[in-house]
Design an enzyme around this catalytic site. Structure first.
Site, PDB file in Angstrom:
ATOM      1  N   ILE A 138      -7.685  25.308 -52.722  1.00 52.30           N
ATOM      2  CA  ILE A 138      -8.462  26.284 -51.978  1.00 52.30           C
ATOM      3  C   ILE A 138      -9.938  25.962 -52.203  1.00 52.30           C
ATOM      4  O   ILE A 138     -10.285  25.288 -53.168  1.00 52.30           O
ATOM      5  CB  ILE A 138      -8.144  27.746 -52.372  1.00 52.30           C
ATOM      6  CG1 ILE A 138      -8.367  27.992 -53.872  1.00 52.30           C
ATOM      7  CG2 ILE A 138      -6.716  28.109 -51.993  1.00 52.30           C
ATOM      8  CD1 ILE A 138      -8.121  29.439 -54.305  1.00 52.30           C
ATOM      9  N   ASP A 139     -10.789  26.431 -51.305  1.00 51.79           N
ATOM     10  CA  ASP A 139     -12.204  26.084 -51.360  1.00 51.79           C
ATOM     11  C   ASP A 139     -12.877  26.623 -52.618  1.00 51.79           C
ATOM     12  O   ASP A 139     -12.414  27.587 -53.229  1.00 51.79           O
ATOM     13  CB  ASP A 139     -12.932  26.640 -50.135  1.00 51.79           C
ATOM     14  CG  ASP A 139     -12.397  26.083 -48.826  1.00 51.79           C
ATOM     15  OD1 ASP A 139     -11.866  24.963 -48.842  1.00 51.79           O
ATOM     16  OD2 ASP A 139     -12.502  26.788 -47.804  1.00 51.79           O
TER      17      ASP A 139
END
Length: 302
Positions: A138-139
């Protein structure tokens, strides 16, 4: 290095060699086997073959598996918020600002640095390089649940579930504007932005299929609190999709507006629920990462 030698049985008659080997050795992905074949590391009856080669009964397949390359990553005693852990997997609640894997500009303080300290040698090594357990990401400024694998068997099992879209992934977000419909589906391909290479975009020509389902949880003055469920998992998918319908995520300066009356660090996006089939027991597990403090405080303000 590990040496392998197989004699093909009737059950595998006329099977492609890359598919056959991926079934015989479940710790190797089909893409890695195709890479070995292209590098002339696989022989059938002493002869080099292509990945599309069809096998016959009593064929002898031989290859040498190269030793996995050690990553140049140092373990660091970074605290982890662990949601679940056993001998196969560990699920962590990643905080805002933490990068998952070391990259340019972020060589320390990453999730991988923390995992290598916490797990030691108990992390998966797939495809010839010891990638420490990471099966999805995930970012940096997205918070929430990330699953990490401790062995290759678990890694392959979770990767296959991600590939077949059988993993439950529900995110919570706040977007600009007021969504009129209570729910909806965004079905638009996502790929590299045609002119800005660091960005993703809805790309009809070169993008990959991407589907996001959203559901309104609450409407505020100028903003909407939503739940998004991923059917696919493209880079920046929710951020790109919500921006494409005119409702970019609050705080997302890459795909949305910089005009908002709050002090935020990146997009307001949280990977809240992660559900998957356990790689050993086969039991369905569903884990929830609680909303971070900043997110809850923002909802109270709104």
């Amino acid at each position: 290095m590990d040496e392998f030698r197989f004699e093909i049985t009737e059950e595998m008659e006329d099977e492609r060699i890359d598919k056959c080997l991926s079934m015989l050795i479940d710790s190797l992905s089909r893409s890695f086997i195709q890479k070995m074949i292209k590098e002339d590391s696989v022989r059938v009856n002493g002869q080099l073959v292509k990945g599309s080669f069809r096998l016959h009964t009593e064929d002898i397949v031989e290859f040498v598996l190269p030793k996995a390359i050690e990553p140049d990553i140092l373990p660091e005693p970074v605290p982890l918020d662990i949601l679940y852990e056993d001998n196969d997997i560990i699920v962590v609640n990643k905080p805002k600002g933490m990068v998952v894997h070391p990259a340019a500009g972020h060589y320390s303080g990453t999730l991988v640095n923390a995992l290598m300290y916490h797990c030691g040698d108990s992390l998966s090594g797939i495809n010839g390089v010891l990638r420490p357990g990471i099966v999805h990401r995930i970012d940096m400024d997205t918070t929430g649940s990330v699953i990490v694998c401790k062995n290759d068997r678990a890694h392959n099992c979770i990767a296959e579930q991600l590939k077949t879209h059988s993993v439950t992934r529900r995110y919570y977000a706040i977007c600009h504007g007021i969504l009129k419909a209570d729910s909806g589906t965004i079905d638009k391909p996502v790929g590299r932005h045609p002119s800005e290479r660091k960005k993703m975009a809805v790309n009809e020509r070169n993008g990959k299929a991407a589907i996001t389902h959203y559901h309104v949880l609450k409407r505020f003055a100028g903003y909407t609190y939503i739940e998004c469920e991923l059917e696919t998992g493209r880079t920046h998918q929710i951020r790109v999709h919500m921006s494409s319908i005119g409702h970019p995520l609050l705080g997302d300066e890459t795909y949305g507006s910089r005009n908002f009356p709050f002090r935020l660090q990146g997009q307001t996006l949280h990977a809240g629920i992660l559900g998957f089939r356990h790689p050993t027991s086969g039991e369905y597990l569903e884990l929830e990462a609680p909303l971070p403090d900043y997110f809850r405080h923002l909802l109270e303000i709104l």
